[in-house]
Write a protein that holds these residues in place. Structure first.
Motif, PDB file in Angstrom:
ATOM      1  N   ALA A 163      67.375  24.916  24.539  1.00 17.69           N
ATOM      2  CA  ALA A 163      66.775  23.594  24.328  1.00 17.69           C
ATOM      3  C   ALA A 163      66.440  23.393  22.862  1.00 17.69           C
ATOM      4  CB  ALA A 163      65.523  23.451  25.189  1.00 17.69           C
ATOM      5  N   SER A 164      66.346  22.139  22.462  1.00 19.52           N
ATOM      6  CA  SER A 164      66.016  21.807  21.077  1.00 19.52           C
ATOM      7  C   SER A 164      65.066  20.618  21.064  1.00 19.52           C
ATOM      8  CB  SER A 164      67.284  21.464  20.295  1.00 19.52           C
ATOM      9  OG  SER A 164      67.867  20.266  20.806  1.00 19.52           O
ATOM     10  N   SER A 165      64.551  20.298  19.889  1.00 23.86           N
ATOM     11  CA  SER A 165      63.620  19.175  19.788  1.00 23.86           C
ATOM     12  C   SER A 165      64.281  17.855  20.182  1.00 23.86           C
ATOM     13  CB  SER A 165      63.080  19.069  18.358  1.00 23.86           C
ATOM     14  OG  SER A 165      64.154  18.898  17.429  1.00 23.86           O
ATOM     15  N   GLY A 166      65.619  17.803  20.093  1.00 24.80           N
ATOM     16  CA  GLY A 166      66.322  16.589  20.487  1.00 24.80           C
ATOM     17  C   GLY A 166      66.599  16.494  21.968  1.00 24.80           C
ATOM     18  N   ASP A 167      66.413  17.588  22.676  1.00 19.07           N
ATOM     19  CA  ASP A 167      66.658  17.586  24.114  1.00 19.07           C
ATOM     20  C   ASP A 167      65.744  18.601  24.797  1.00 19.07           C
ATOM     21  OD1 ASP A 167      67.513  17.508  26.701  1.00 19.07           O
ATOM     22  OD2 ASP A 167      69.612  18.018  26.293  1.00 19.07           O
ATOM     23  N   LEU A 168      64.600  18.131  25.241  1.00 22.67           N
ATOM     24  CA  LEU A 168      63.632  18.965  25.958  1.00 22.67           C
ATOM     25  C   LEU A 168      63.631  18.627  27.446  1.00 22.67           C
ATOM     26  CD1 LEU A 168      60.735  18.749  23.340  1.00 22.67           C
ATOM     27  CD2 LEU A 168      62.113  20.782  23.854  1.00 22.67           C
ATOM     28  N   GLY A 169      64.749  18.073  27.905  1.00 21.05           N
ATOM     29  CA  GLY A 169      64.826  17.651  29.297  1.00 21.05           C
ATOM     30  C   GLY A 169      64.612  18.779  30.280  1.00 21.05           C
ATOM     31  N   VAL A 170      65.107  19.997  29.966  1.00 19.75           N
ATOM     32  CA  VAL A 170      64.936  21.118  30.884  1.00 19.75           C
ATOM     33  C   VAL A 170      63.468  21.513  30.979  1.00 19.75           C
ATOM     34  CG1 VAL A 170      65.356  22.863  29.093  1.00 19.75           C
ATOM     35  CG2 VAL A 170      65.783  23.417  31.509  1.00 19.75           C
ATOM     36  N   TYR A 171      62.711  21.360  29.904  1.00 22.16           N
ATOM     37  CA  TYR A 171      61.274  21.617  29.954  1.00 22.16           C
ATOM     38  C   TYR A 171      60.590  20.622  30.883  1.00 22.16           C
ATOM     39  CZ  TYR A 171      61.103  25.044  26.142  1.00 22.16           C
ATOM     40  OH  TYR A 171      61.243  26.178  25.383  1.00 22.16           O
ATOM     41  N   LEU A 172      60.967  19.361  30.782  1.00 23.71           N
ATOM     42  CA  LEU A 172      60.375  18.332  31.637  1.00 23.71           C
ATOM     43  C   LEU A 172      60.662  18.630  33.104  1.00 23.71           C
ATOM     44  CD1 LEU A 172      58.922  15.580  31.838  1.00 23.71           C
ATOM     45  CD2 LEU A 172      61.175  14.490  31.665  1.00 23.71           C
ATOM     46  N   ARG A 173      61.842  19.180  33.381  1.00 21.72           N
ATOM     47  CA  ARG A 173      62.233  19.425  34.757  1.00 21.72           C
ATOM     48  C   ARG A 173      61.652  20.712  35.321  1.00 21.72           C
ATOM     49  NH1 ARG A 173      67.178  19.923  33.871  1.00 21.72           N
ATOM     50  NH2 ARG A 173      67.641  22.098  34.406  1.00 21.72           N
ATOM     51  N   LEU A 174      61.602  21.778  34.511  1.00 22.99           N
ATOM     52  CA  LEU A 174      61.219  23.093  35.027  1.00 22.99           C
ATOM     53  C   LEU A 174      59.803  23.521  34.675  1.00 22.99           C
ATOM     54  CD1 LEU A 174      64.465  25.206  34.408  1.00 22.99           C
ATOM     55  CD2 LEU A 174      63.744  24.042  36.492  1.00 22.99           C
ATOM     56  N   VAL A 175      59.317  23.152  33.471  1.00 17.89           N
ATOM     57  CA  VAL A 175      57.988  23.603  33.017  1.00 17.89           C
ATOM     58  C   VAL A 175      57.299  22.473  32.237  1.00 17.89           C
ATOM     59  CG1 VAL A 175      58.379  26.103  32.995  1.00 17.89           C
ATOM     60  CG2 VAL A 175      59.186  24.720  31.069  1.00 17.89           C
ATOM     61  N   PRO A 176      57.023  21.344  32.871  1.00 22.57           N
ATOM     62  CA  PRO A 176      56.479  20.189  32.144  1.00 22.57           C
ATOM     63  C   PRO A 176      55.141  20.454  31.466  1.00 22.57           C
ATOM     64  CG  PRO A 176      56.302  19.886  34.516  1.00 22.57           C
ATOM     65  CD  PRO A 176      57.184  21.069  34.309  1.00 22.57           C
ATOM     66  N   SER A 177      54.340  21.365  32.003  1.00 27.00           N
ATOM     67  CA  SER A 177      53.044  21.636  31.373  1.00 27.00           C
ATOM     68  C   SER A 177      53.212  22.237  29.980  1.00 27.00           C
ATOM     69  CB  SER A 177      52.192  22.549  32.255  1.00 27.00           C
ATOM     70  OG  SER A 177      52.867  23.758  32.546  1.00 27.00           O
ATOM     71  N   ASP A 178      54.357  22.864  29.695  1.00 21.89           N
ATOM     72  CA  ASP A 178      54.625  23.357  28.341  1.00 21.89           C
ATOM     73  C   ASP A 178      54.598  22.207  27.333  1.00 21.89           C
ATOM     74  OD1 ASP A 178      55.095  25.766  29.629  1.00 21.89           O
ATOM     75  OD2 ASP A 178      56.875  26.236  28.434  1.00 21.89           O
ATOM     76  N   LEU A 179      55.090  21.037  27.743  1.00 24.22           N
ATOM     77  CA  LEU A 179      55.153  19.889  26.842  1.00 24.22           C
ATOM     78  C   LEU A 179      53.791  19.230  26.680  1.00 24.22           C
ATOM     79  CD1 LEU A 179      58.498  18.255  28.069  1.00 24.22           C
ATOM     80  CD2 LEU A 179      58.141  19.926  26.233  1.00 24.22           C
ATOM     81  N   VAL A 180      52.886  19.491  27.607  1.00 22.50           N
ATOM     82  CA  VAL A 180      51.529  18.948  27.510  1.00 22.50           C
ATOM     83  C   VAL A 180      50.650  19.835  26.637  1.00 22.50           C
ATOM     84  CG1 VAL A 180      49.439  18.363  28.809  1.00 22.50           C
ATOM     85  CG2 VAL A 180      51.699  17.825  29.759  1.00 22.50           C
ATOM     86  N   TYR A 181      50.732  21.154  26.843  1.00 25.35           N
ATOM     87  CA  TYR A 181      49.815  22.082  26.184  1.00 25.35           C
ATOM     88  C   TYR A 181      50.461  22.867  25.041  1.00 25.35           C
ATOM     89  CZ  TYR A 181      47.205  20.872  30.334  1.00 25.35           C
ATOM     90  OH  TYR A 181      46.565  20.169  31.324  1.00 25.35           O
ATOM     91  N   GLY A 182      51.730  22.623  24.777  1.00 26.15           N
ATOM     92  CA  GLY A 182      52.379  23.234  23.629  1.00 26.15           C
ATOM     93  C   GLY A 182      53.137  24.496  23.980  1.00 26.15           C
ATOM     94  N   ALA A 183      54.236  24.727  23.280  1.00 23.84           N
ATOM     95  CA  ALA A 183      55.047  25.921  23.512  1.00 23.84           C
ATOM     96  C   ALA A 183      55.728  26.324  22.216  1.00 23.84           C
ATOM     97  CB  ALA A 183      56.100  25.650  24.593  1.00 23.84           C
ATOM     98  N   TRP A 184      55.902  27.638  22.043  1.00 19.98           N
ATOM     99  CA  TRP A 184      56.572  28.181  20.867  1.00 19.98           C
ATOM    100  C   TRP A 184      57.380  29.387  21.319  1.00 19.98           C
ATOM    101  CZ3 TRP A 184      53.856  30.968  16.179  1.00 19.98           C
ATOM    102  CH2 TRP A 184      54.831  31.263  15.213  1.00 19.98           C
TER     103      TRP A 184
END
Length: 412
Positions: A163-184
């Motif tokens: 995944a990249s900053s231009g396509d975080l769709g897999v995060y939204l589908r599998l681990v959406p809380s990563d996009l809320v609370y941050g991931a590195w």
């Protein structure tokens, strides 16, 4: 008559939730004057104003000793010293745990990774909503599926890794809380690592702290002598003779939990004027998220769903009248307000009260947001993605559950 009243109340509540969602939908994609949602709350110790509370203990660089984190800040326009009671990382963890508890109660479902195993007959489970680095944690890097394929080489693992900053769709589908609370993704070697800033932040601090002291020690009911004893891997025994045998490890009885420990002065919490909590949901951060080659309607609905998760997590973690941060730090709410933060006018900030603040309201908002996102094409699993540790990680987990020897005693 009562049923009609309840039906009317439910109808107007549903109308308000839809209005709130539509406002959130526009704000989360930067299409309105709403730039953030802010939470401001004031607490006091359960024992009353001025009561002693205990911040987290840290090792201070200046003294190399245990202490508390303090810093200067402006509070109500005045420079004061504050003591940090709960930092952003810890507050995010509280929200994630509250969401996970709701998932386990079957109040809702949020997709996540789940690693399960057993050690010394004890079931072990860790999820991406509990691991320090969320889905990018080393626990999942060192995991495998039921067929023995390393997680990073499975289809979902590869998608997360690529995944990249231009396509975080897999995060939204599998681990959406990563996009809320941050991931590195710092545990995997890659020239450009995925690094997602937090959309939700919250912290708590005490105003104008006065340091307390306490006497820490131990009273032994039988007043056992604090002699030196011999220690082996299976236990300890009194020294036979005038001195311990050569090459045998030794310890004082007090180190093993027996005997007297004379009281000594230790840090003893703080007394503060007030405890503040400040939380925000950043619409600018949500608006920056991209989900690949999808429709604009999909992107907008996805961002609104993440905003709804952030609000629900905050309410699940902090809507109660009291809050337990740690031993010796129990607080009650004095006041709380949730508000929209808008573009300022005439040099002044503009805010408006948030229309819904209860847990049930936020659950309804989440359900509305999820329904819209699924309608726009979002795939939403109904169970966590199950994994197992690889052989090396399994050995490390098993070792951590072994009982070997005697631990050192700590002061109460």
């Amino acid at each position: 008559m009562a049923q009609r009243v309840l039906a009317v109340v439910a109808y107007w509540r549903s109308i308000n939730i839809v209005k709130l969602y539509e406002r959130l939908l526009a704000a989360a994609s930067g299409q309105s004057n709403d730039g953030a949602i802010r939470v401001r709350a004031i607490y006091e110790p359960t024992g009353g104003p001025g009561g002693r509370i205990f911040p987290p203990t840290v090792k201070l660089k200046a003294t190399d000793a245990a202490g508390y984190l303090t810093e200067p800040r402006y509070v109500d326009g005045e420079p004061v010293t504050v003591v940090l009671l709960d930092q952003r990382q810890s507050q995010a963890n509280r929200c994630e745990q509250a969401l996970l508890d709701a998932v386990r109660r079957q109040d809702l479902f949020i997709p996540h990774l789940e690693l399960t195993t057993e050690a010394e007959g004890v079931p072990v489970r860790i999820t991406s909503m509990e691991a320090p680095h969320r889905s990018r944690d080393a626990y999942f890097r060192d995991a495998q599926d039921n067929d023995g394929t390393p997680f990073d080489q499975t289809e979902p693992g590869t998608a997360l890794r690529q995944a990249s900053s231009g396509d975080l769709g897999v995060y939204l589908r599998l681990v959406p809380s990563d996009l809320v609370y941050g991931a590195w993704d710092s545990h995997r070697k890659r020239r450009i690592q995925v690094k997602v800033p937090r959309a939700y932040t919250s912290e708590m601090y005490g105003v104008a702290p006065l340091a307390g002291v306490r006497a820490a020690g131990r009273v032994d009911s039988l007043n056992l002598a604090g002699d030196t004893v011999e220690v082996t891997g299976t236990g300890w025994s009194p020294v036979k003779g005038a001195k311990p045998a050569k090459g045998v490890a030794t310890a004082r009885m007090s180190e093993l939990g027996h005997g007297m420990i004379p009281p000594s002065e230790e840090i003893g919490g703080v007394s503060v004027k007030a405890v503040h909590r400040q939380g925000t949901v950043s619409m600018a951060q949500l608006a920056s998220l991209r989900f690949g080659k999808v429709s604009e309607e999909f992107s907008v609905a996805g961002r609104a769903l993440l905003a709804a998760i952030a609000l629900l997590g905050d309410r699940l973690a902090f809507a109660s009248p009291s809050l337990h941060l740690r031993s010796g730090c129990d607080l009650v709410v004095v006041s709380e307000q949730l508000e929209w933060v808008q573009r300022g006018q005439d040099g002044r900030p503009v805010t408006q009260p948030l229309e819904a603040v209860t847990i049930s309201d936020m659950l309804a908002l989440f359900e509305t947001a999820l329904e819209r996102a699924v309608k726009e094409g979002l795939e939403w699993p109904v169970a966590p993605l199950g994994l197992r540790p690889n052989a090396s990680l399994q050995q490390a987990i098993a070792k951590s559950y072994e009982t070997v020897g005697i631990g050192a005693v700590e002061d109460e």
